[in-house]
Design a protein around this motif. Sequence first.
Motif, PDB file in Angstrom:
ATOM      1  N   ALA A   1      50.970  26.752  74.565  1.00 14.55           N
ATOM      2  CA  ALA A   1      51.352  25.782  73.534  1.00 14.55           C
ATOM      3  C   ALA A   1      50.951  26.293  72.156  1.00 14.55           C
ATOM      4  N   GLU A   2      51.778  25.990  71.176  1.00 15.49           N
ATOM      5  CA  GLU A   2      51.445  26.279  69.787  1.00 15.49           C
ATOM      6  C   GLU A   2      50.735  25.052  69.216  1.00 15.49           C
ATOM      7  N   ILE A   3      49.483  25.236  68.810  1.00 11.91           N
ATOM      8  CA  ILE A   3      48.681  24.128  68.300  1.00 11.91           C
ATOM      9  C   ILE A   3      48.450  24.333  66.806  1.00 11.91           C
ATOM     10  N   ALA A   4      48.746  23.306  66.023  1.00 11.47           N
ATOM     11  CA  ALA A   4      48.503  23.380  64.587  1.00 11.47           C
ATOM     12  C   ALA A   4      46.999  23.424  64.321  1.00 11.47           C
ATOM     13  N   PHE A   5      46.616  24.064  63.227  1.00 10.43           N
ATOM     14  CA  PHE A   5      45.194  24.204  62.922  1.00 10.43           C
ATOM     15  C   PHE A   5      44.495  22.852  62.866  1.00 10.43           C
ATOM     16  N   GLU A   6      45.184  21.852  62.297  1.00 11.88           N
ATOM     17  CA  GLU A   6      44.545  20.534  62.167  1.00 11.88           C
ATOM     18  C   GLU A   6      44.340  19.843  63.512  1.00 11.88           C
ATOM     19  N   ASP A   7      45.009  20.327  64.566  1.00 14.06           N
ATOM     20  CA  ASP A   7      44.843  19.745  65.906  1.00 14.06           C
ATOM     21  C   ASP A   7      43.871  20.544  66.772  1.00 14.06           C
ATOM     22  N   LEU A   8      43.395  21.681  66.264  1.00 11.34           N
ATOM     23  CA  LEU A   8      42.504  22.519  67.067  1.00 11.34           C
ATOM     24  C   LEU A   8      41.213  21.784  67.419  1.00 11.34           C
ATOM     25  N   GLN A   9      40.757  22.015  68.639  1.00 11.13           N
ATOM     26  CA  GLN A   9      39.476  21.494  69.103  1.00 11.13           C
ATOM     27  C   GLN A   9      38.497  22.627  69.424  1.00 11.13           C
TER      28      GLN A   9
ATOM     29  N   ILE B   1      38.798  28.004  65.909  1.00  8.86           N
ATOM     30  CA  ILE B   1      38.531  27.628  64.523  1.00  8.86           C
ATOM     31  C   ILE B   1      37.818  28.756  63.798  1.00  8.86           C
ATOM     32  N   GLU B   2      36.901  29.442  64.500  1.00 12.21           N
ATOM     33  CA  GLU B   2      36.123  30.534  63.898  1.00 12.21           C
ATOM     34  C   GLU B   2      37.006  31.722  63.539  1.00 12.21           C
ATOM     35  N   PHE B   3      37.957  32.067  64.400  1.00 13.13           N
ATOM     36  CA  PHE B   3      38.729  33.303  64.209  1.00 13.13           C
ATOM     37  C   PHE B   3      40.182  33.043  63.797  1.00 13.13           C
ATOM     38  N   TRP B   4      40.534  31.806  63.442  1.00  9.41           N
ATOM     39  CA  TRP B   4      41.892  31.480  63.000  1.00  9.41           C
ATOM     40  C   TRP B   4      42.215  32.271  61.717  1.00  9.41           C
ATOM     41  N   PRO B   5      43.475  32.730  61.532  1.00  7.12           N
ATOM     42  CA  PRO B   5      44.624  32.577  62.433  1.00  7.12           C
ATOM     43  C   PRO B   5      44.857  33.796  63.327  1.00  7.12           C
ATOM     44  N   GLU B   6      44.037  34.848  63.156  1.00  8.29           N
ATOM     45  CA  GLU B   6      44.257  36.058  63.952  1.00  8.29           C
ATOM     46  C   GLU B   6      44.078  35.774  65.445  1.00  8.29           C
ATOM     47  N   PHE B   7      43.144  34.896  65.770  1.00 10.75           N
ATOM     48  CA  PHE B   7      42.956  34.436  67.149  1.00 10.75           C
ATOM     49  C   PHE B   7      42.993  32.922  67.112  1.00 10.75           C
TER      50      PHE B   7
END
Length: 548
Positions: A386-394, A399-405
Amino acid sequence: MTTSILTADKDWWRGAVIYQIYPRSFQDSNGDGIGDLKGITARLSHVAELGADAIWISPFFTSPMRDFGYDVSDYCDVDPIFGTLGDFDALIAEAHRLGIRVMIDLVISHTSSDHPWFRESQSSRDNAKADWYVWSDPKPDGTPPNNWLSIFGGSAWQWHPGRMQYFLHNFLTTQPDLNLHNPEVQDAVLDATRFWLKRGVDGFRLDTINFYFHDRKLRDNPALAPERRNANTAPAVNPYNFQEHLYDKNQPENLAFLKRFRAVLDEFPAIAAVGEVGDSQRGLEIVGEYTSGGDKMHMCYAFEFLAPERPTPVTVAEVLHAFAAAAPEGWACWAFSNHDVVRHVSRWGAGVEDTDGFAKLYASVLMSLRGSICIYEGEELALPEAEIAFEDLQDPYGIEFWPEFKGRDGCRTPMVWEGNNPNGGFSTAEKTWLPVPTEHLSRAVDRQKGAQGSVMEHYRTFLAFRKTQPVLAKGEIRFLPVTGNVLAFTRTQGEDKLLCLFNMGETMERSALPPGDWTVLSGHGLAGNLEGGIVELPAWGGFIARHV
């Protein structure tokens, strides 16, 4: 009283099909948007109908949920979001009634910083649990005691102003590592193990089993040459891959502890354990050490088939040959997907036109290999990542390595049961803990159940076929020379011998039948034709025959 149809077979795990359940995402029974134990119980019939032998439930213990249950604050209770101990007892009873064994995820390399053990340990340098975690003075300049890194980013050491010392954490700073060099700590985690065995569990999946012990001298890890780095244990953007992890894990003291752990299991009938070995350099070697002698782990799995690269006929044979060489006494447990990696339909299937054909073929390969297997919830539906938007990340990792991971949330979204339900039948909540991807709804259980040619029906068909062929569960394996995209091997047990051919490509392949008399087997759902001693395999096709 609930009746169990299970027998006390000490060898049940050998060749077992284990269905992994991520409890937050399987089924929500109370409308709070988070899956729970009652939800699992209500959906166990799906697992039984699929044909799995056991379930593995990811952690449901009391936890602040900073790492979603892998940060335990009470080993002997259920977190309220998942239910109660009574709910767990009911789950065990229903699973056993259906003939399903229950394995639970045991996380004993570290706890939550909220655990009473750590709260006491951090309070002073001379309390009763002062040595229950890994504490160290800083270097004279105030920096951490060595160069060890956390998988979740940054140093593996966190400063504690109360003790004026650093504590070790291989994962989040709120996941301090237990000091298993201390016999009292070993006794405590073994007591927790007995607690669940007495409640009727059939086994354990041991999280990060090779992280239990650290080097007492706290020596620096050496640098790893760039050509030896890979992203199997941590994503490529993580500097964790830059070190050779000689001293922060994989320590020889672990072997003695695993023997103690196995002795506890052997106090109870028909218990099994599978260990997760997280190491990119020495994974299979460690698996061999941990499964040797019949007095440690029953089985382990490494990360070879959780890697980013799609397996080919050559690499499948190489992995199993390497396992046999590293662990001649051992037993493998293979998985293509789990709660920590991109779902394999997306990880390996990018650009594939026939996603369903690809998913069915790779499932058939997995279920035909020598070893036990794990199927991750939703895998049987061929759910894509699934593609999860940053604001929906848990996931704190993402969160630490976004957006590369992007983290692990993309494989953890809720299970989809009903295609016409916005939440996929997972929950009645207005908002679920992770969003249900719209593109998953067309692959829901009710859309695939009974649908000829669906991926889920193929899983059911092949698993039913597998149960009629004991050689696929426990037999020896011998690989035949690779031609084109065809993976070819035999499985042998006593006088029984099967030939398995799998076309792992998108074009027609032809393979000569080996010498001897062969009877073509059906009932496995694979497409392949025998014409004059030549097997024709369409794209993603397969062929199975018995030697007579």
